[in-house]
Design a protein around this motif. Sequence first.
Motif, short mmCIF file in Angstrom:
data_model
loop_
_atom_site.label_atom_id
_atom_site.label_comp_id
_atom_site.label_asym_id
_atom_site.label_seq_id
_atom_site.Cartn_x
_atom_site.Cartn_y
_atom_site.Cartn_z
N ILE A 185 31.15 13.49 -1.15
CA ILE A 185 30.48 12.55 -0.27
C ILE A 185 30.18 11.26 -1.02
CG2 ILE A 185 29.48 14.39 1.14
CD1 ILE A 185 26.82 13.91 -0.33
N SER A 206 33.34 2.39 -0.39
CA SER A 206 33.06 3.26 0.75
C SER A 206 32.51 2.45 1.92
CB SER A 206 32.10 4.38 0.36
OG SER A 206 30.90 3.88 -0.19
N LEU A 211 32.16 3.68 5.76
CA LEU A 211 31.46 4.94 5.55
C LEU A 211 29.98 4.68 5.26
CD1 LEU A 211 34.12 6.67 3.28
CD2 LEU A 211 33.81 6.91 5.76
N ALA A 212 29.16 5.66 5.56
CA ALA A 212 27.71 5.56 5.35
C ALA A 212 27.23 6.71 4.48
CB ALA A 212 26.99 5.57 6.71
N GLN A 213 25.91 6.82 4.33
CA GLN A 213 25.29 7.83 3.49
C GLN A 213 25.79 9.23 3.82
OE1 GLN A 213 23.10 7.73 0.95
NE2 GLN A 213 22.72 9.91 0.84
N ASP A 215 28.69 10.49 3.97
CA ASP A 215 29.99 10.67 4.63
C ASP A 215 30.97 11.30 3.66
OD1 ASP A 215 29.32 9.79 7.13
OD2 ASP A 215 30.14 7.77 6.89
N PHE A 216 31.85 12.12 4.19
CA PHE A 216 32.83 12.87 3.39
C PHE A 216 34.08 12.03 3.16
CE2 PHE A 216 36.54 15.68 3.17
CZ PHE A 216 36.18 16.53 2.14
#
Length: 295
Positions: A185, A206, A211-213, A215-216
């Motif tokens: 992540i 990211s 993508l955020a906190q 996220d895979f």
Amino acid sequence: MKARGIFCGRAIIGRYAVLAATFAVVSCSTPIVDAPAESSGPPKFVSLNPCMDAILVEVATPGQVLALSHYSRDPASSSIDAQVAAQFNITGGTAEEVLSLQPDIVLASTFIAPATRAALERAGLRVETFDNPASVDESIDQVRALADLTGEAERGEALAARIAGADTAQRVRNISALLWQPGQIVPGEATLVAQHLRTAGMASHSEGMGLAQADFVSLEQLLHEPPQILLVAGDSQGQSHPLLSQLRSTLVAEFSPNLFYCGGPSIPNARARLMEIRTQYERELERQLNLDSGI
């Protein structure tokens, strides 16, 4: 461990394992232990919070520390040097253990089980809780708050100065970097480690990917859309895959989670490691450009 090949490396790490949230839940049937006698000297501490462990051992005198959390003896989760951690007792975090040590103040995470906290406070103990800091300034505030509790303000200011004195000059060129955390992540932008990356002149790859906190990010995504620097901070499936060696324009380097689990003394170490990685990337890039131009 150093980078592998031209721009490749890997990490050996452990999971944070929700360090502060696993304290034992104490039921109402917990035996009541006599409240500790009031201390006439400096306050004594038991810490159940691994991040506060690292600060406590620097802002308290050794005699004030009755026990640290058991996480500080685990190399996979500790933010304290193993030799330092070995000098102190540890506790698993149950109310019975803590009460038997008769501290004046218990340091805990905001995730401490309510029943455990209630049992400690019923026995007359003061419980101080701390959250994970989201910035350097928040971490410095925690250092000073704990130093005030210990009565060792000068020790606190010394540590605060060391944290504030970490290399904070923003680098001119933003190199795209992705921090691949345990579980594959990524961190969000409102985190302490994201601030470390920005200070080192690294742009969030990211975030650029949308993508955020937490996220895979799969191995396939990284191979398809690689950053200039891949900071590997995990050992889950794919994070040490041989295909990472194909990222010839990417520096793949270890960045231990122990450097960003907590604030406090970890901050100067985290920033020094990031600058080491950045310097390595720039040298490799220069070498590659010289090879391409025949110099």
